[in-house]
Write a protein that holds these residues in place. Sequence first.
Motif, PDB file in Angstrom:
ATOM      1  N   SER A 145      44.220  76.113  81.521  1.00 33.94           N
ATOM      2  CA  SER A 145      43.801  75.132  81.339  1.00 33.94           C
ATOM      3  C   SER A 145      43.078  74.529  80.092  1.00 33.94           C
ATOM      4  O   SER A 145      43.544  73.617  80.451  1.00 33.94           O
ATOM      5  CB  SER A 145      42.922  75.254  82.689  1.00 33.94           C
ATOM      6  N   PRO A 146      41.629  75.514  79.900  1.00 34.03           N
ATOM      7  CA  PRO A 146      41.634  74.032  78.958  1.00 34.03           C
ATOM      8  C   PRO A 146      42.743  74.381  77.594  1.00 34.03           C
ATOM      9  O   PRO A 146      42.444  73.027  76.754  1.00 34.03           O
ATOM     10  CB  PRO A 146      40.446  75.327  78.348  1.00 34.03           C
ATOM     11  N   ASP A 147      43.106  74.290  77.217  1.00 34.32           N
ATOM     12  CA  ASP A 147      44.202  74.494  76.252  1.00 34.32           C
ATOM     13  C   ASP A 147      45.300  73.592  76.559  1.00 34.32           C
ATOM     14  O   ASP A 147      45.646  72.361  75.917  1.00 34.32           O
ATOM     15  CB  ASP A 147      44.753  75.811  75.654  1.00 34.32           C
ATOM     16  N   LEU A 148      45.965  73.790  77.906  1.00 31.96           N
ATOM     17  CA  LEU A 148      46.773  73.185  78.548  1.00 31.96           C
ATOM     18  C   LEU A 148      46.593  71.408  78.447  1.00 31.96           C
ATOM     19  O   LEU A 148      47.478  70.524  78.036  1.00 31.96           O
ATOM     20  CB  LEU A 148      47.233  73.564  79.705  1.00 31.96           C
ATOM     21  N   VAL A 149      46.113  71.358  78.882  1.00 28.78           N
ATOM     22  CA  VAL A 149      44.455  69.761  78.732  1.00 28.78           C
ATOM     23  C   VAL A 149      44.546  69.318  76.977  1.00 28.78           C
ATOM     24  O   VAL A 149      45.383  68.037  77.506  1.00 28.78           O
ATOM     25  CB  VAL A 149      43.408  69.632  79.197  1.00 28.78           C
ATOM     26  N   HIS A 150      43.857  69.873  76.121  1.00 29.67           N
ATOM     27  CA  HIS A 150      44.747  69.166  75.025  1.00 29.67           C
ATOM     28  C   HIS A 150      46.122  68.851  74.478  1.00 29.67           C
ATOM     29  O   HIS A 150      46.593  68.446  73.720  1.00 29.67           O
ATOM     30  CB  HIS A 150      43.879  70.516  74.298  1.00 29.67           C
ATOM     31  N   VAL A 151      47.191  70.378  74.950  1.00 32.89           N
ATOM     32  CA  VAL A 151      48.874  70.227  75.081  1.00 32.89           C
ATOM     33  C   VAL A 151      49.358  68.437  75.583  1.00 32.89           C
ATOM     34  O   VAL A 151      49.938  67.487  75.180  1.00 32.89           O
ATOM     35  CB  VAL A 151      49.193  71.447  75.364  1.00 32.89           C
ATOM     36  N   ILE A 152      48.257  68.602  76.454  1.00 30.37           N
ATOM     37  CA  ILE A 152      48.991  67.297  77.551  1.00 30.37           C
ATOM     38  C   ILE A 152      48.770  65.770  76.898  1.00 30.37           C
ATOM     39  O   ILE A 152      49.685  65.000  76.202  1.00 30.37           O
ATOM     40  CB  ILE A 152      48.406  67.138  78.943  1.00 30.37           C
TER      41      ILE A 152
END
Length: 273
Positions: free
Chosen positions: A188-195
């Motif tokens: 999730s932490p990486d996913l937030v940056h991907v978004i």
Amino acid sequence: SEHTGVVIAGIAANGDVVAVDPRTGAVRARASLGTTAPVLGATFDADGWAPSGATEPVETIGALVTIARDRDARFDRVKELAVTALAKLPGAQVTTELLAVLSDDRASQRLKDTIVDLLVARHDPASLPVLTEQLAVKTDYLAGTKPDGLGPVAKAIAGLAGTELDPKQVTVTLAALQDHLDAPTTDSPDLVHVIAAMVAIGGGAERPALASHLLLYHADDDRGADATWQKAIVGGLATKASPRDRAMLRYVARDARSKPGLAALIQVAIGPE
């Protein structure tokens, strides 16, 4: 080593003393203690020392990278100065070298944090192809691979918002980011940056992928209930939302399966009908 205010002075184990320009990595002076015994430590009393000798020719990027990747953990402050100077130089090679230092297991966390901030602040469009290459590695349990520095790379891409980017390269980068968006193994932490990266450079082309992602996870017990994910995905879709986007968001907000926090956030973001 010691930053004297004008140069970085350092001493090697064999007694060689060197003064390096912190802006360019150029060697400003060399000397030797003339000792035959190894130097185990040194204290500098050289504040304001400004060698006036001729500067040796230097390949700036290479010199700064050498400093940044020095194995001696005592020189972290000097390494931070080196990567800061390196980040001020233009070009994709600089991004490649910064990413190499970032992925070095021997680098301190403080140095890595500094590099992430520098990558975000560079705003260098020429870096996008290099950053995209870093997205090629995906989690594969059979092959034993996983993304290295996905979050920092995505943050650096997001830092390119508002710069003039090659449309074809943007398409390639969005596809690479979407691979990580769709991967259930992305944290999730990486996913937030991907978004955030997709929103920053997509210009609207990212919206179908984000909408599909929201519809897939809006009722998920883990991802759907994650407050940081909720804020990222709703913010990405609600900002400058088209009528179609708003209709989709309302559908999710009214879906009884949606996580309560997500539904409430959507209602706040898009307002009443």
